[in-house]
Design an enzyme around this catalytic site. Structure first.
Site, PDB file in Angstrom:
ATOM      1  N   TYR A 196      22.609  54.965 -37.409  1.00 41.71           N
ATOM      2  CA  TYR A 196      22.519  53.923 -37.131  1.00 41.71           C
ATOM      3  C   TYR A 196      22.982  52.348 -37.327  1.00 41.71           C
ATOM      4  CZ  TYR A 196      18.953  50.489 -33.744  1.00 41.71           C
ATOM      5  OH  TYR A 196      18.749  49.750 -33.294  1.00 41.71           O
ATOM      6  N   ASP A 231      27.271  50.929 -44.970  1.00 41.42           N
ATOM      7  CA  ASP A 231      25.532  50.508 -43.552  1.00 41.42           C
ATOM      8  C   ASP A 231      24.848  50.359 -45.012  1.00 41.42           C
ATOM      9  OD1 ASP A 231      23.649  49.399 -43.378  1.00 41.42           O
ATOM     10  OD2 ASP A 231      23.889  50.352 -41.076  1.00 41.42           O
ATOM     11  N   LYS A 239      16.753  44.143 -44.858  1.00 44.38           N
ATOM     12  CA  LYS A 239      15.432  44.408 -44.935  1.00 44.38           C
ATOM     13  C   LYS A 239      14.883  44.009 -46.054  1.00 44.38           C
ATOM     14  CE  LYS A 239      15.728  48.682 -42.426  1.00 44.38           C
ATOM     15  NZ  LYS A 239      15.032  48.819 -41.180  1.00 44.38           N
TER      16      LYS A 239
HETATM   17  N1  HOZ Z   1      15.742  52.872 -38.005  1.00 43.03           N
HETATM   18  C1  HOZ Z   1      14.809  51.849 -37.847  1.00 43.03           C
HETATM   19  C2  HOZ Z   1      15.767  50.614 -38.765  1.00 43.03           C
HETATM   20  N2  HOZ Z   1      16.623  51.234 -39.735  1.00 43.03           N
HETATM   21  C3  HOZ Z   1      13.400  52.010 -37.461  1.00 43.03           C
HETATM   22  C4  HOZ Z   1      13.407  50.391 -37.248  1.00 43.03           C
HETATM   23  C5  HOZ Z   1      13.171  49.686 -35.677  1.00 43.03           C
HETATM   24  O1  HOZ Z   1      13.847  49.748 -34.237  1.00 43.03           O
HETATM   25  O2  HOZ Z   1      12.507  49.073 -35.148  1.00 43.03           O
END
Ligand code: HOZ
Length: 430
Positions: free
Chosen positions: A142, A237, A265
Site C-alpha cells: 500500500y 517506500d 510516520k
Molecule cells: N496501513 C495504513 C497506513 N500505512 C494504516 C493507516 C490508515 O490507513 O489510516
C-alpha cells in the site's frame, strides 16, 4: 465502552463510517472502536477510562512511545513561535540534514504532509526522469490512496476486500503493473513484456500493509540489479520501515541503495509529515529547478519539523540502545506468542522484522499477499476482540503490521502473553 459507543454514533452522523480513515472503523474485527482521549508511553486511554497496551503506535510513528517529553516540549515551543508560515524555515534544512545522514542514498529531498503525497510525487519524478509511463508495484503493498496506486493494494483496501477503488477510471491505472511480492520471475517477465517502458518499481522493502511480510533472501538485491540493468528507477517506500528497522531503514538493514526513497510516520514524530528524496539528478527535475510540479501549503510545517527533529534526534543519540532493545522486546513478544499458539493448538505463523510483526492465523508460511489472504480472518477477529477486552490493542486487521516502541518493556511483554493465552482460546472456537 458506553461513551465510546455514543461518540461513534455521533461521529457516524457527521463522518462516513464515523472515521477519517477506514481502518479505524473496526469493520474487519467487529465491535466498537474505542475513542482515544489520551496516550502516554506504551498506553492509550479511551473515553470510558479504559487503558490499552498499544501495538499499532499511530500506525508506525510512535517509536519513542506516546507523548515523549522531548517531542511534546519541541512541539509546544514551536507552536509558541507560530504554527504555520507558508514560507521557508531553518528547521526544514535541519531535518533534511538528519535524513541525509541516516539515508546515504538520499542526496536531496522534499517534505510533504503524508506518505500518499510522497509516493505519488516520487512516481511522477521517476516518469519524468526516464520518459517512460509504466510502473511496477506489488500486490498487498500500500503506497497511499492516489488513483494509480490503489491497484491490488494492501491496508484498508485488503481489509475491506475491495479489489481497488470505485471512482478510479481505467485509463488512470492502465500503466500500473501489479505483480506478486517476492517473485523475481514475475518481474523479469514484466520487463520482457514491457521492454524499456517501465519507469520505476515501487516497493515496501518489508511489506507492512498486508501484515508483515519480509523479503526473501536476495529479493531486494535482485530488484536492485534488474532496475540498474534496465535504467528503471528503484523506489523504496520506507514510510513504515524508515527509522524503524534501523536508523537508515530497510535499506540500511539489507544493504541496498535505492534511487529514491519515500518517508513518513516516524519522520514527523506523529505529526502529518512525509518526504521523498534520492539521487540529486532526479530530484533536480522538481519545480522550481525543473519541469516536474509538486507543491504543498503545509509542506515542511514548523510543528511537524519540530516533532521530527526531536524524534529522529533522539533515535540518532540513542541508536546503540534503542534498536537492540526494540529487537529484544519484539522478539520476546512475537516469538513468545508463537510458542503459546503452538501449545494451544492454534495455527499461527509469526512474521517479524525488528519491531514490526504480524501473527497470521494460518499454519503456512506467508510470503506474499496470496498466502496472507489465506489466513483465517475469523479467528483473527475473535483473537483481536479478546485481546482488546483484556486491554491489548492490536491493529484491527489481519493485513496490518503491529509496531512496538521504546516504551514497551518486560511488564508489557508479560501482560501481552498472558492476554494472548486466553484470547487464543476464543480464536480457537471461532
Ligand atoms: N496501513 C495504513 C497506513 N500505512 C494504516 C493507516 C490508515 O490507513 O489510516
Amino acid at each position: 465502552m458506553q461513551l465510546s459507543r455514543q461518540l461513534q454514533r455521533r461521529a457516524e452522523t457527521l463522518l462516513p463510517g464515523g472515521v477519517d480513515s477506514p481502518v479505524r472503523a473496526f469493520r474487519a474485527v467487529g465491535g466498537e472502536p474505542p475513542f482515544v482521549v489520551r496516550a502516554e508511553g506504551a498506553y492509550l486511554w479511551d473515553a470510558d477510562g479504559n487503558r490499552y497496551l498499544d501495538y499499532f503506535g499511530s500506525w508506525g510513528p510512535m517509536i519513542l512511545g506516546h507523548a515523549a517529553p522531548q517531542v511534546v516540549k519541541a512541539v509546544q515551543e514551536a507552536a509558541a513561535r507560530g504554527v504555520s508560515f507558508g514560507a521557508s524555515t531553518p528547521t526544514e534544512a535541519d531535518l533534511a540534514e538528519m535524513v541525509r545522514q541516516a539515508f546515504p542514498s538520499i542526496e536531496m529531498l522534499r517534505f510533504v504532509s503524508s506518505g500518499t503525497e510522497a509516493t505519488m510525487s516520487a512516481i511522477r519524478l521517476a516518469r519524468a526522469f526516464t520518459h517512460r509511463k509504466f510502473f511496477i508495484k506489488f500486490e498487498g503493498c500500500y503506497h497511499g490512496h492516489s488513483d494509480a496506486l490503489l491497484v491490488k493494494a494492501g491496508s484498508g483496501v485488503a481489509t475491506l476486500g475491495i479489489p481497488g477503488s470505485a471512482g478510479v477510471p481505467e485509463e488512470t491505472i492502465q500503466h500500473t503493473l501489479a505483480l506478486p511480492f517476492n517473485d523475481i520471475a514475475a518481474v523479469e517477465e514484466a520487463f520482457t513484456r514491457y521492454n524499456a517502458k517501465i519507469a520505476c518499481i515501487i516497493v515496501e522493502p518489508v511489506v507492512g500493509n498486508a501484515g508483515c511480510i519480509p523479503p526473501k533472501p536476495g529479493y531486494l538485491q535482485a530488484l536492485r540489479a534488474i532496475t540498474a540493468r534496465e535504467g528503471t528507477v528503484l523506489i523504496f517506500d520506507e514510510v513504515m520501515t524508515g527509522f524503524r528497522l534501523a536508523l537508515g531503514g530497510a535499506q540500511e538493514l539489507f544493504g541496498i541503495q535505492p534511487d529514491m526513497t519515500c518517508l513518513g510516520k516516524i519522520l514527523g514524530g506523529g505529526l502529518p509529515c512525509g518526504a521523498f528524496g534520492g539521487r540529486a539528478e532526479i530530484m533536480r527535475l522538481l519545480a522550481p529547478l525543473g519541469p516536474v510540479y509538486q507543491a504543498g501549503t503545509l509542506s515542511g510545517n514548523p510543528l511537524a519539523m519540530a516533532a521530527g527533529i526531536a524524534t529522529v534526534g533522539t533515535l540518532v543519540e540513542q541508536r546503540d540502545t534503542v534498536y537492540p532493545q526494540l529487537e529484544k522486546v519484539s522478539a520476546a513478544v512475537a516469538e513468545g506468542m508463537a510458542t503459546i499458539a503452538g501449545d494451544a493448538g492454534v495455527a499461527v505463523t509469526t512474521n517479524r522484522v525488528g519491531s514490526m510483526f504480524t501473527w497470521f492465523f494460518t499454519g503456512d508460511p506467508v510470503t506474499d499477499y496470496d498466502s496472507a489472504s489465506r489466513s483465517n480472518t475469523k479467528q483473527f477477529a475473535a483473537f483481536h476482540r479478546a485481546m482488546l477486552d483484556r486491554g491489548v490493542w492490536l491493529p484491527p486487521s489481519q493485513f496490518e503490521a503491529a509496531f512496538l516502541g521504546a516504551a514497551h518493556g518486560e511488564e508489557e511483554i508479560r501482560a501481552t502473553l498472558a492476554a494472548a493465552k486466553d484470547a487464543l482460546a476464543a480464536a480457537k472456537s471461532a
